[in-house]
Write a protein that holds these residues in place. Sequence first.
Motif, short mmCIF file in Angstrom:
data_model
loop_
_atom_site.label_atom_id
_atom_site.label_comp_id
_atom_site.label_asym_id
_atom_site.label_seq_id
_atom_site.Cartn_x
_atom_site.Cartn_y
_atom_site.Cartn_z
N ALA A 127 34.23 39.37 36.90
CA ALA A 127 33.47 39.01 38.03
C ALA A 127 34.06 38.19 39.22
CB ALA A 127 32.40 38.02 37.51
N VAL A 128 35.25 37.49 38.89
CA VAL A 128 35.83 36.66 40.06
C VAL A 128 36.79 37.77 40.76
CG1 VAL A 128 37.66 34.95 40.21
CG2 VAL A 128 35.79 34.37 38.53
N LEU A 129 37.50 38.58 40.02
CA LEU A 129 38.41 39.57 40.48
C LEU A 129 37.78 40.61 41.34
CD1 LEU A 129 40.99 40.03 37.53
CD2 LEU A 129 40.91 38.56 39.43
N ASP A 130 36.57 41.10 40.86
CA ASP A 130 35.72 41.93 41.64
C ASP A 130 35.30 41.32 42.94
OD1 ASP A 130 33.88 44.31 42.00
OD2 ASP A 130 32.35 42.73 42.15
N TYR A 131 35.05 40.04 42.92
CA TYR A 131 34.69 39.27 44.30
C TYR A 131 35.93 39.62 45.03
CZ TYR A 131 33.11 35.47 47.33
OH TYR A 131 32.66 34.76 48.50
N TYR A 132 37.14 39.23 44.74
CA TYR A 132 38.26 39.45 45.59
C TYR A 132 39.16 40.52 45.68
CZ TYR A 132 37.54 34.31 45.84
OH TYR A 132 37.07 32.78 45.93
N THR A 133 38.40 41.60 45.28
CA THR A 133 39.14 42.92 45.15
C THR A 133 39.68 43.41 46.42
OG1 THR A 133 38.78 45.13 44.14
CG2 THR A 133 37.07 44.32 45.53
N GLU A 134 39.14 43.15 47.70
CA GLU A 134 39.74 43.54 49.00
C GLU A 134 40.53 42.62 49.37
OE1 GLU A 134 38.93 46.24 50.21
OE2 GLU A 134 37.17 46.74 48.74
N LEU A 135 41.05 41.54 48.76
CA LEU A 135 41.91 40.58 49.42
C LEU A 135 43.53 40.87 48.62
CD1 LEU A 135 39.55 39.28 50.21
CD2 LEU A 135 40.59 37.05 49.95
N GLU A 136 43.36 41.44 47.62
CA GLU A 136 44.78 41.67 46.78
C GLU A 136 45.39 40.36 46.67
OE1 GLU A 136 47.46 44.27 49.00
OE2 GLU A 136 46.08 46.18 48.63
N LEU A 137 44.54 39.46 46.30
CA LEU A 137 44.95 37.84 45.87
C LEU A 137 45.94 38.07 44.65
CD1 LEU A 137 44.53 34.93 46.56
CD2 LEU A 137 42.34 34.74 45.54
N PRO A 138 46.74 37.51 44.49
CA PRO A 138 47.61 37.44 43.21
C PRO A 138 47.03 36.34 42.50
CG PRO A 138 48.68 36.01 45.26
CD PRO A 138 47.77 36.95 45.83
N TYR A 139 47.13 36.77 41.25
CA TYR A 139 46.50 35.88 40.15
C TYR A 139 47.02 36.01 38.81
CZ TYR A 139 44.77 40.04 38.03
OH TYR A 139 44.48 41.06 37.42
N LEU A 140 46.72 34.89 38.05
CA LEU A 140 47.46 34.82 36.70
C LEU A 140 46.18 34.50 35.82
CD1 LEU A 140 50.77 33.00 36.85
CD2 LEU A 140 50.51 35.26 36.74
N LEU A 141 46.22 35.16 34.56
CA LEU A 141 45.29 34.72 33.68
C LEU A 141 46.04 34.10 32.43
CD1 LEU A 141 43.19 38.14 32.87
CD2 LEU A 141 42.47 36.20 34.52
N LEU A 142 45.36 32.80 32.22
CA LEU A 142 46.03 31.94 31.18
C LEU A 142 44.95 31.55 30.00
CD1 LEU A 142 48.15 29.55 33.36
CD2 LEU A 142 48.84 31.36 32.00
#
Length: 308
Positions: A127-142
């Motif tokens: 849900a979170v990644l879908d919301y930011y899908t257009e931004l190519e925001l770097p992320y990590l899952l922990l």
Amino acid sequence: MRPGAGPDDPTITAMRARELGRKSVVVGDRVGLVGDTSGSSGTLARIVRIEPRRSVLRRTAEDDASTAEGRLERVVVANADQLVIVSALADPPPRTGFIDRCLVAAYDAGIEPLLCLTKADLAGPEAVLDYYTELELPYLLLRPDSPLDALRSLLTGRVSVLVGHSGVGKSTLVNRLVPEAERAVGTVSAIGRGRHTSTSAVALRLPAPPDAQQDPGWIVDTPGVRSFGLAHVSAESLLHGFPDLIEATADCPPNCPHTADEADCALDGWVAAGRADARRLTSYRRLLASRAGETDARSEPDPRGQPE
């Protein structure tokens, strides 16, 4: 921080010199010292110079506050390279409204954002990644037992600021990165709100591996916050926190306020054509209204229905 300070340099206790007047020294400042800089017990140096800041991350306490004190601009940290936005995927649930605010503050300060999603063992990130899908925001899952090699790689050689709501696992993460930090760790209440554990911002040097060829970097742990006020950010700069909407504004009339009641605003057609997520436009306009004091920043809902 002293210019040129290395990992083996002593910790020096210093006070601000009177000649600096009311100029504040904040976490991350590079300073010049005089006096006893040996770091020996009982010694005291003086801060006589604050070097020009290459970046300044700011926030205001509340957007909608009616008093000057409530809208007072606060410097969170100086000279940061990266803003690490720590958000839990559950307990407490993610709040994209808060993340949006942090992104605006990062872009306004000219520093790079990194989204760190914790508690990935309790919920998925879709849900979170879908919301930011257009931004190519770097992320990590922990997860609690996740190795931190990837995160350490992104922190190496940089000054990174960690921000997040209380209870998201930020202090736990800091303690794993810098074991001797011993930052207080809290729990989450039955209503899904974290208890504040960190009470002040503190800069911590990351441990260097034995064969390190470069500065391991610094992290700045900040107190858990309930809101990230943006009253100090101009309406124009606010839009840069929503790069997925910027292109549409080229078709807006001059001086378009981009509000929902502006009939000729091109943002509505942009979203209607499927070129941006409607939730992103809702969030942007909510932040515009909050910045103008038209909504309560403490209770404004998240685009996914969660309180900010």
